[in-house]
Design a protein around this motif. Sequence first.
Motif, PDB file in Angstrom:
ATOM      1  N   MET A   1       0.835  -1.178   0.000  1.00 61.35           N
ATOM      2  CA  MET A   1       0.000   0.000   0.000  1.00 61.35           C
ATOM      3  C   MET A   1       0.884   1.246   0.000  1.00 61.35           C
ATOM      4  O   MET A   1       1.929   1.280   0.622  1.00 61.35           O
ATOM      5  CB  MET A   1      -0.884   0.002   1.256  1.00 61.35           C
ATOM      6  N   GLU A   2       0.428   2.263  -0.707  1.00 63.59           N
ATOM      7  CA  GLU A   2       1.136   3.544  -0.676  1.00 63.59           C
ATOM      8  C   GLU A   2       0.954   4.203   0.689  1.00 63.59           C
ATOM      9  O   GLU A   2       0.472   3.594   1.618  1.00 63.59           O
ATOM     10  CB  GLU A   2       0.622   4.463  -1.799  1.00 63.59           C
ATOM     11  N   MET A   3       1.307   5.432   0.781  1.00 59.57           N
ATOM     12  CA  MET A   3       1.194   6.166   2.049  1.00 59.57           C
ATOM     13  C   MET A   3      -0.268   6.269   2.490  1.00 59.57           C
ATOM     14  O   MET A   3      -1.178   6.331   1.661  1.00 59.57           O
ATOM     15  CB  MET A   3       1.763   7.580   1.870  1.00 59.57           C
ATOM     16  N   VAL A   4      -0.460   6.334   3.778  1.00 56.32           N
ATOM     17  CA  VAL A   4      -1.797   6.523   4.343  1.00 56.32           C
ATOM     18  C   VAL A   4      -2.288   7.922   3.959  1.00 56.32           C
ATOM     19  O   VAL A   4      -1.535   8.884   3.987  1.00 56.32           O
ATOM     20  CB  VAL A   4      -1.759   6.350   5.874  1.00 56.32           C
ATOM     21  N   SER A   5      -3.565   8.007   3.588  1.00 57.85           N
ATOM     22  CA  SER A   5      -4.183   9.282   3.213  1.00 57.85           C
ATOM     23  C   SER A   5      -5.313   9.611   4.187  1.00 57.85           C
ATOM     24  O   SER A   5      -5.667   8.802   5.053  1.00 57.85           O
ATOM     25  CB  SER A   5      -4.746   9.187   1.790  1.00 57.85           C
ATOM     26  N   GLY A   6      -5.890  10.775   4.006  1.00 58.55           N
ATOM     27  CA  GLY A   6      -7.030  11.167   4.828  1.00 58.55           C
ATOM     28  C   GLY A   6      -8.203  10.223   4.666  1.00 58.55           C
ATOM     29  O   GLY A   6      -8.946   9.964   5.622  1.00 58.55           O
ATOM     30  N   VAL A   7      -8.387   9.691   3.468  1.00 63.27           N
ATOM     31  CA  VAL A   7      -9.473   8.726   3.234  1.00 63.27           C
ATOM     32  C   VAL A   7      -9.235   7.469   4.064  1.00 63.27           C
ATOM     33  O   VAL A   7     -10.168   6.928   4.669  1.00 63.27           O
ATOM     34  CB  VAL A   7      -9.604   8.380   1.732  1.00 63.27           C
ATOM     35  N   HIS A   8      -8.003   7.001   4.131  1.00 62.85           N
ATOM     36  CA  HIS A   8      -7.690   5.825   4.947  1.00 62.85           C
ATOM     37  C   HIS A   8      -8.044   6.080   6.415  1.00 62.85           C
ATOM     38  O   HIS A   8      -8.608   5.220   7.084  1.00 62.85           O
ATOM     39  CB  HIS A   8      -6.202   5.460   4.845  1.00 62.85           C
ATOM     40  N   ILE A   9      -7.706   7.272   6.904  1.00 58.22           N
ATOM     41  CA  ILE A   9      -8.023   7.624   8.295  1.00 58.22           C
ATOM     42  C   ILE A   9      -9.534   7.628   8.489  1.00 58.22           C
ATOM     43  O   ILE A   9     -10.059   7.043   9.446  1.00 58.22           O
ATOM     44  CB  ILE A   9      -7.414   8.998   8.672  1.00 58.22           C
ATOM     45  N   GLN A  10     -10.249   8.266   7.596  1.00 59.02           N
ATOM     46  CA  GLN A  10     -11.710   8.331   7.671  1.00 59.02           C
ATOM     47  C   GLN A  10     -12.308   6.912   7.712  1.00 59.02           C
ATOM     48  O   GLN A  10     -13.115   6.592   8.578  1.00 59.02           O
ATOM     49  CB  GLN A  10     -12.238   9.105   6.452  1.00 59.02           C
ATOM     50  N   TYR A  11     -11.884   6.065   6.789  1.00 58.79           N
ATOM     51  CA  TYR A  11     -12.436   4.713   6.712  1.00 58.79           C
ATOM     52  C   TYR A  11     -12.031   3.856   7.912  1.00 58.79           C
ATOM     53  O   TYR A  11     -12.774   2.971   8.313  1.00 58.79           O
ATOM     54  CB  TYR A  11     -12.008   4.025   5.417  1.00 58.79           C
ATOM     55  N   ARG A  83     -12.978  14.337  12.613  1.00 59.05           N
ATOM     56  CA  ARG A  83     -11.991  14.986  13.488  1.00 59.05           C
ATOM     57  C   ARG A  83     -10.610  14.367  13.289  1.00 59.05           C
ATOM     58  O   ARG A  83      -9.619  15.077  13.136  1.00 59.05           O
ATOM     59  CB  ARG A  83     -12.443  14.870  14.943  1.00 59.05           C
ATOM     60  N   TRP A  84     -10.547  13.035  13.266  1.00 51.45           N
ATOM     61  CA  TRP A  84      -9.249  12.374  13.110  1.00 51.45           C
ATOM     62  C   TRP A  84      -8.674  12.594  11.715  1.00 51.45           C
ATOM     63  O   TRP A  84      -7.460  12.688  11.544  1.00 51.45           O
ATOM     64  CB  TRP A  84      -9.339  10.891  13.464  1.00 51.45           C
ATOM     65  N   GLN A  85      -9.519  12.681  10.713  1.00 47.70           N
ATOM     66  CA  GLN A  85      -9.029  12.980   9.364  1.00 47.70           C
ATOM     67  C   GLN A  85      -8.368  14.362   9.351  1.00 47.70           C
ATOM     68  O   GLN A  85      -7.264  14.523   8.815  1.00 47.70           O
ATOM     69  CB  GLN A  85     -10.178  12.935   8.358  1.00 47.70           C
ATOM     70  N   LEU A 125      -2.103   9.134  16.438  1.00 46.82           N
ATOM     71  CA  LEU A 125      -2.081   9.000  14.974  1.00 46.82           C
ATOM     72  C   LEU A 125      -1.003   8.025  14.521  1.00 46.82           C
ATOM     73  O   LEU A 125      -1.231   7.248  13.584  1.00 46.82           O
ATOM     74  CB  LEU A 125      -1.885  10.364  14.299  1.00 46.82           C
ATOM     75  N   ASP A 126       0.149   8.035  15.169  1.00 47.42           N
ATOM     76  CA  ASP A 126       1.187   7.062  14.828  1.00 47.42           C
ATOM     77  C   ASP A 126       0.666   5.637  15.030  1.00 47.42           C
ATOM     78  O   ASP A 126       0.890   4.752  14.197  1.00 47.42           O
ATOM     79  CB  ASP A 126       2.449   7.287  15.670  1.00 47.42           C
ATOM     80  N   LYS A 127      -0.072   5.408  16.112  1.00 50.77           N
ATOM     81  CA  LYS A 127      -0.662   4.083  16.386  1.00 50.77           C
ATOM     82  C   LYS A 127      -1.737   3.748  15.362  1.00 50.77           C
ATOM     83  O   LYS A 127      -1.818   2.614  14.875  1.00 50.77           O
ATOM     84  CB  LYS A 127      -1.256   4.039  17.794  1.00 50.77           C
ATOM     85  N   ILE A 128      -2.583   4.709  15.038  1.00 51.72           N
ATOM     86  CA  ILE A 128      -3.663   4.498  14.061  1.00 51.72           C
ATOM     87  C   ILE A 128      -3.073   4.134  12.705  1.00 51.72           C
ATOM     88  O   ILE A 128      -3.548   3.207  12.034  1.00 51.72           O
ATOM     89  CB  ILE A 128      -4.552   5.759  13.965  1.00 51.72           C
ATOM     90  N   ILE A 129      -2.036   4.846  12.291  1.00 51.57           N
ATOM     91  CA  ILE A 129      -1.395   4.569  10.998  1.00 51.57           C
ATOM     92  C   ILE A 129      -0.820   3.160  10.992  1.00 51.57           C
ATOM     93  O   ILE A 129      -0.984   2.417  10.009  1.00 51.57           O
ATOM     94  CB  ILE A 129      -0.336   5.648  10.680  1.00 51.57           C
TER      95      ILE A 129
END
Length: 166
Positions: A1-11, A83-85, A125-129
């Motif tokens: 997978m490429e880099m995490v994006s805002g969409v990834h965070i949202q989903y 909010r997290w996005q 966020l580091d943990k979420i990623i």
Amino acid sequence: MEMVSGVHIQYYFVCHRKLWLFSKNIQLEEGHERVQAGKLLHERSYKNADKKELAVDNIKIDAIDGEFVREVKVTSRMTKADRWQLLFYLYELKKRGLSKKGLISYTKERKTEEVILMEDDQRELDKIIDRIYEIVEQPHPPKVINAAICTKCAYYDFCYAEEGDD
């Protein structure tokens, strides 16, 4: 997978299955009614902003207006994910040397929420990623969540399609 994006965070906050499918380029949102409404809202928003629809590497920001990164959403149904996005965008900008605050505008409710990136948010966020990478690297999609939000999701038919009578 490429880099995490805002969409990834949202989903990640909405549905891990949707996150997994999206990461595999199974993108069923084109033409979906709710997605089209969101795109139309973005086109009409922030006409006077300093910078509109700014894309930097893995982030796509609705607008930068002075000291604020602005996001616009139709409703506040996904407040935590929204909010997290936005925190993710603030974090990514901070890593590039740009410190900003955030504002999320919910047009239906006519309300705006201020978001400020704190040290704890950065650690989280580091943990979420890391968790996002764990989810998308799984060989099979996570199970269907069977939540009320599923009926309005662009992936609904995909997730709830009946298997053939083999």
